[in-house]
Motif scaffolding. Structure first.
Motif, mmCIF file in Angstrom:
data_model
loop_
_atom_site.group_PDB
_atom_site.id
_atom_site.type_symbol
_atom_site.label_atom_id
_atom_site.label_comp_id
_atom_site.label_asym_id
_atom_site.label_seq_id
_atom_site.Cartn_x
_atom_site.Cartn_y
_atom_site.Cartn_z
ATOM 1 N N HIS A 9 56.396 57.900 64.494
ATOM 2 C CA HIS A 9 56.457 58.312 63.087
ATOM 3 C C HIS A 9 56.151 57.149 62.150
ATOM 4 O O HIS A 9 55.438 57.319 61.161
ATOM 5 C CB HIS A 9 57.820 58.916 62.760
ATOM 6 C CG HIS A 9 58.067 60.242 63.387
ATOM 7 N ND1 HIS A 9 57.297 61.352 63.134
ATOM 8 C CD2 HIS A 9 59.006 60.639 64.276
ATOM 9 C CE1 HIS A 9 57.750 62.379 63.825
ATOM 10 N NE2 HIS A 9 58.787 61.974 64.533
ATOM 11 N N ILE A 10 56.696 55.984 62.465
ATOM 12 C CA ILE A 10 56.404 54.800 61.643
ATOM 13 C C ILE A 10 54.916 54.504 61.669
ATOM 14 O O ILE A 10 54.301 54.261 60.624
ATOM 15 C CB ILE A 10 57.218 53.581 62.128
ATOM 16 C CG1 ILE A 10 58.698 53.759 61.781
ATOM 17 C CG2 ILE A 10 56.666 52.285 61.512
ATOM 18 C CD1 ILE A 10 59.609 52.688 62.379
ATOM 19 N N GLU A 11 54.314 54.505 62.853
ATOM 20 C CA GLU A 11 52.878 54.246 62.962
ATOM 21 C C GLU A 11 52.076 55.245 62.127
ATOM 22 O O GLU A 11 51.146 54.853 61.418
ATOM 23 C CB GLU A 11 52.434 54.307 64.421
ATOM 24 C CG GLU A 11 52.914 53.147 65.249
ATOM 25 C CD GLU A 11 52.628 53.304 66.717
ATOM 26 O OE1 GLU A 11 52.413 52.282 67.378
ATOM 27 O OE2 GLU A 11 52.628 54.456 67.223
ATOM 28 N N LEU A 41 60.725 48.525 64.067
ATOM 29 C CA LEU A 41 59.704 47.653 63.489
ATOM 30 C C LEU A 41 59.585 46.343 64.264
ATOM 31 O O LEU A 41 58.479 45.851 64.495
ATOM 32 C CB LEU A 41 60.000 47.389 62.012
ATOM 33 C CG LEU A 41 59.750 48.573 61.087
ATOM 34 C CD1 LEU A 41 60.414 48.338 59.733
ATOM 35 C CD2 LEU A 41 58.273 48.848 60.933
ATOM 36 N N ALA A 42 60.718 45.789 64.679
ATOM 37 C CA ALA A 42 60.691 44.556 65.469
ATOM 38 C C ALA A 42 59.991 44.799 66.800
ATOM 39 O O ALA A 42 59.170 43.985 67.244
ATOM 40 C CB ALA A 42 62.112 44.048 65.692
ATOM 41 N N GLU A 43 60.285 45.912 67.444
ATOM 42 C CA GLU A 43 59.656 46.242 68.720
ATOM 43 C C GLU A 43 58.159 46.471 68.558
ATOM 44 O O GLU A 43 57.354 45.992 69.363
ATOM 45 C CB GLU A 43 60.317 47.476 69.335
ATOM 46 C CG GLU A 43 61.743 47.227 69.787
ATOM 47 C CD GLU A 43 62.483 48.486 70.177
ATOM 48 O OE1 GLU A 43 61.918 49.603 70.085
ATOM 49 O OE2 GLU A 43 63.663 48.364 70.583
ATOM 50 N N LEU A 44 57.783 47.194 67.526
ATOM 51 C CA LEU A 44 56.361 47.446 67.281
ATOM 52 C C LEU A 44 55.620 46.154 66.973
ATOM 53 O O LEU A 44 54.530 45.918 67.496
ATOM 54 C CB LEU A 44 56.186 48.436 66.130
ATOM 55 C CG LEU A 44 56.524 49.888 66.449
ATOM 56 C CD1 LEU A 44 56.546 50.719 65.165
ATOM 57 C CD2 LEU A 44 55.536 50.475 67.438
ATOM 58 N N LEU A 55 51.343 44.246 62.652
ATOM 59 C CA LEU A 55 52.287 44.869 61.739
ATOM 60 C C LEU A 55 53.054 43.742 61.071
ATOM 61 O O LEU A 55 53.675 42.918 61.745
ATOM 62 C CB LEU A 55 53.229 45.783 62.525
ATOM 63 C CG LEU A 55 54.296 46.516 61.733
ATOM 64 C CD1 LEU A 55 53.672 47.399 60.657
ATOM 65 C CD2 LEU A 55 55.151 47.349 62.673
ATOM 66 N N LYS A 56 52.997 43.687 59.731
ATOM 67 C CA LYS A 56 53.610 42.573 59.003
ATOM 68 C C LYS A 56 54.474 43.081 57.857
ATOM 69 O O LYS A 56 54.162 44.091 57.227
ATOM 70 C CB LYS A 56 52.540 41.656 58.424
ATOM 71 C CG LYS A 56 51.685 40.961 59.456
ATOM 72 C CD LYS A 56 50.688 40.037 58.791
ATOM 73 C CE LYS A 56 49.801 39.368 59.819
ATOM 74 N NZ LYS A 56 48.870 38.446 59.190
#
Length: 67
Positions: A9-11, A41-44, A55-56
């Motif tokens: 979902h984040i992606e 987010l940390a994992e991605l 991803l920043k």
């Protein structure tokens, strides 16, 4: 919601936005605790280390960038 679903979902969200999205906004939209968003987010971010994009966290939000 399982962490892999949160990742997906984040992606999907970050692929279509024009400006960085905050963790709070992602948590609100996905209806999950902000801690789970932070973890995802940390994992991605780590998983994209060797790819052509990254991803920043920039300007108070998250966004995809090319390397």
């Amino acid at each position: 919601m399982e962490i892999r679903d949160i990742h997906r979902h984040i992606e999907a969200i970050l692929m279509v936005v024009d400006e960085p999205v905050s963790e709070l906004t992602l948590a609100t939209v996905l209806e999950v605790p902000q801690e789970e968003i932070s973890q995802a987010l940390a994992e991605l971010t780590e998983s994209y280390g060797e790819r052509g994009f990254a991803l920043k966290s920039v300007a108070g939000g998250w966004r995809f960038y090319s390397h």
